[in-house]
Design an enzyme around this catalytic site. Sequence first.
Site, mmCIF file in Angstrom:
data_model
loop_
_atom_site.group_PDB
_atom_site.id
_atom_site.type_symbol
_atom_site.label_atom_id
_atom_site.label_comp_id
_atom_site.label_asym_id
_atom_site.label_seq_id
_atom_site.Cartn_x
_atom_site.Cartn_y
_atom_site.Cartn_z
ATOM 1 N N SER A 33 0.840 -1.210 0.000
ATOM 2 C CA SER A 33 0.000 0.000 0.000
ATOM 3 C C SER A 33 0.872 1.255 0.000
ATOM 4 O O SER A 33 0.605 2.227 -0.722
ATOM 5 C CB SER A 33 -0.884 0.036 1.251
ATOM 6 O OG SER A 33 -1.849 -0.956 1.194
ATOM 7 N N ARG B 40 1.575 4.310 -2.946
ATOM 8 C CA ARG B 40 1.332 5.708 -2.604
ATOM 9 C C ARG B 40 2.607 6.530 -2.708
ATOM 10 O O ARG B 40 2.553 7.727 -3.010
ATOM 11 C CB ARG B 40 0.746 5.785 -1.187
ATOM 12 C CG ARG B 40 -0.717 5.313 -1.124
ATOM 13 C CD ARG B 40 -1.110 5.020 0.315
ATOM 14 N NE ARG B 40 -2.535 4.730 0.497
ATOM 15 C CZ ARG B 40 -3.133 3.580 0.197
ATOM 16 N NH1 ARG B 40 -2.438 2.583 -0.347
ATOM 17 N NH2 ARG B 40 -4.426 3.400 0.436
ATOM 18 N N GLY C 159 -5.881 -3.309 -7.800
ATOM 19 C CA GLY C 159 -7.018 -2.445 -7.473
ATOM 20 C C GLY C 159 -6.537 -1.102 -6.949
ATOM 21 O O GLY C 159 -7.139 -0.057 -7.229
ATOM 22 N N ARG D 229 -13.823 -6.379 -10.840
ATOM 23 C CA ARG D 229 -13.997 -5.795 -9.499
ATOM 24 C C ARG D 229 -14.813 -4.493 -9.562
ATOM 25 O O ARG D 229 -14.773 -3.778 -10.545
ATOM 26 C CB ARG D 229 -12.622 -5.589 -8.856
ATOM 27 C CG ARG D 229 -11.937 -6.940 -8.641
ATOM 28 C CD ARG D 229 -10.606 -6.814 -7.994
ATOM 29 N NE ARG D 229 -10.718 -6.330 -6.628
ATOM 30 C CZ ARG D 229 -9.676 -6.014 -5.871
ATOM 31 N NH1 ARG D 229 -8.454 -6.127 -6.356
ATOM 32 N NH2 ARG D 229 -9.851 -5.599 -4.638
ATOM 33 N N SER E 218 -13.276 1.508 3.051
ATOM 34 C CA SER E 218 -12.288 1.155 2.032
ATOM 35 C C SER E 218 -11.245 2.252 1.907
ATOM 36 O O SER E 218 -11.567 3.401 1.579
ATOM 37 C CB SER E 218 -12.983 0.947 0.680
ATOM 38 O OG SER E 218 -12.042 1.085 -0.367
ATOM 39 N N GLN F 200 -9.111 2.415 -0.375
ATOM 40 C CA GLN F 200 -8.973 2.783 -1.788
ATOM 41 C C GLN F 200 -9.993 3.850 -2.167
ATOM 42 O O GLN F 200 -9.672 4.790 -2.899
ATOM 43 C CB GLN F 200 -9.104 1.544 -2.669
ATOM 44 C CG GLN F 200 -7.926 0.587 -2.460
ATOM 45 C CD GLN F 200 -8.008 -0.671 -3.290
ATOM 46 O OE1 GLN F 200 -8.990 -0.899 -3.983
ATOM 47 N NE2 GLN F 200 -6.983 -1.497 -3.200
ATOM 48 N N ASP G 62 -6.915 -7.951 4.509
ATOM 49 C CA ASP G 62 -6.041 -8.755 3.644
ATOM 50 C C ASP G 62 -5.530 -10.017 4.337
ATOM 51 O O ASP G 62 -4.926 -10.876 3.703
ATOM 52 C CB ASP G 62 -4.846 -7.910 3.172
ATOM 53 C CG ASP G 62 -5.301 -6.808 2.218
ATOM 54 O OD1 ASP G 62 -6.390 -6.939 1.622
ATOM 55 O OD2 ASP G 62 -4.573 -5.804 2.079
ATOM 56 N N ARG H 50 -12.875 -14.383 -1.852
ATOM 57 C CA ARG H 50 -12.064 -15.060 -0.823
ATOM 58 C C ARG H 50 -12.899 -15.870 0.168
ATOM 59 O O ARG H 50 -12.360 -16.749 0.838
ATOM 60 C CB ARG H 50 -11.181 -14.047 -0.088
ATOM 61 C CG ARG H 50 -10.038 -13.567 -0.968
ATOM 62 C CD ARG H 50 -9.055 -12.671 -0.233
ATOM 63 N NE ARG H 50 -7.985 -12.292 -1.147
ATOM 64 C CZ ARG H 50 -7.230 -11.213 -1.029
ATOM 65 N NH1 ARG H 50 -7.395 -10.392 -0.010
ATOM 66 N NH2 ARG H 50 -6.274 -10.961 -1.906
HETATM 67 C C1 S3P Z 1 -5.618 -1.230 0.021
HETATM 68 C C2 S3P Z 1 -6.842 -1.228 0.604
HETATM 69 C C3 S3P Z 1 -7.641 -2.443 0.816
HETATM 70 C C4 S3P Z 1 -6.784 -3.687 0.701
HETATM 71 C C5 S3P Z 1 -5.880 -3.657 -0.485
HETATM 72 C C6 S3P Z 1 -4.943 -2.463 -0.409
HETATM 73 C C7 S3P Z 1 -4.915 0.058 -0.174
HETATM 74 O O1 S3P Z 1 -8.648 -2.514 -0.197
HETATM 75 O O2 S3P Z 1 -7.598 -4.835 0.651
HETATM 76 O O3 S3P Z 1 -5.092 -4.834 -0.547
HETATM 77 O O4 S3P Z 1 -3.710 0.066 -0.465
HETATM 78 O O5 S3P Z 1 -5.567 1.096 -0.029
HETATM 79 P P1 S3P Z 1 -10.090 -1.823 -0.015
HETATM 80 O O6 S3P Z 1 -9.905 -0.355 -0.008
HETATM 81 O O7 S3P Z 1 -10.888 -2.287 -1.202
HETATM 82 O O8 S3P Z 1 -10.619 -2.340 1.291
#
Ligand code: S3P
Length: 457
Positions: free
Chosen positions: A23, A27, A99, A129, A174, A176, A322, A353
Amino acid sequence: MSEFKVKRCRPIRMELRVPGDKSISHRSIMMAALANGPCEIQGFLPSEDCLSTVNAFRAMGVQIEELDATKWGPTHLRVHGCRGEFRSPDGDIDCGNSGTTMRLLSGILAGQKEGFRARLTGDASLTKRPMRRIIEPLARMGANIRAEGPGDTAPLVIEGARLQPIDYQSPVASAQVKSAILLASLFTTGKTTVTEPVQSRDHTERMLQYFQVKTLRQENHLSIWGGQTLESRDFEVPGDMSSAAFWVVAAAAMPGAHLRVDNVGLNQSRTGLLKILIRMGAQITEVIDHSRCGEPVGRIEVHGGRLRGTTIEGADIPNVIDEIPVIAVAGALAEGKTTIRDAKELRVKESDRIATVTHSLRLMGAEVEEFFDGMEIQGGAHLKGARIDSHGDHRIAMAFAIAGLHAEGETVITGTECIRTSYPGFEDRIREVMAAKNKDNHTPVIKSLNPATERES
Ligand code: S3P
């Protein structure tokens, strides 16, 4: 399709470092590209997902130099920040399996100048997704973003537009979604607030602060003022707690095992696994040594023993989103019942999952009931080796490799290429753990597994 075999190992005795946090690595490239000058990034995770982010910015004219590398790819980069002004890429931007690349990048690209245009694509998993969760708030900010796939899925086409700040109540916890909105808000001139049902990982807000952008947190509300410039600074990425998680579970459920993980990120929004394992009776200590670039960093020590079942639900979930596949493995190895609820987000991860974990645990001999939002695992069954398909999901492949270290007979994990999306080198560690033995029936201590030492020869 590649595969590897795993067999029961002797009690693990290992001191290791895990590769950079996924993550934070994503970023770090994004923030550096938004900054007003060059930024060096050390400890970068050279995984396929993070390289998708690097390639995306290169395709939009950002110069990214590779200053050092392991056999897996670059770990030390210099990104020449261009204040967030990018040029339209010539072809599609391929986000691969990631994602985080697709959703966070959408926020940044939505705020580009008029005339900018990009099309984001991904692999078979990513294009299934859900993207409505970012399209909806970004469109409310004035973004020109549309999904070409059925049911608001990728490919996404984004054209530059003038954005306005919003006050957004996110229906999902989330990081993300939150991050896509926060990054888009940088291109506005007002106050944006994102409210989450439960706080998700907070790397974006910490990193924005590190790059001198003011944000304000009031419980689950996060506010940011648009129009601020990120000040270029060097950045160091800590080890990934979600990669350490596999070894922590492997050792915690193994009497006689001893594990130490150094230089790992211990941000509270990521360490839920440790609390859950402690609730299950595990002997774990967590020591924060220092704060680096706004993130707490330290070590984890584990002494193996017997675990007991627990319930994981509600506010526990976002912190371990995760880690649930490997927690389910811990549940199968524990005495008693482990229940996981409120985790329907797992259905829209790299694989479904809930379905893949339930199916794979059953193949290994565990009794599992599947719910729409989780599962119930009857622990204490003697796991037996099986042929486990990763379903293209890195965390399924690795969680069941850990189950294989505890199972009788041989476990074959198939479709293991996906592990490279988050933990290059995992398979080497598994092999070392299985190969190590000495006269005390223990593995000798495996040391110096510093990913930075895996130089290309
Ligand atoms: C992540 C947020 C999570 C996580 C993903 C990484 C991130 O997803 O499952 O592996 O880096 O912001 P979600 O925002 O869909 O929960």
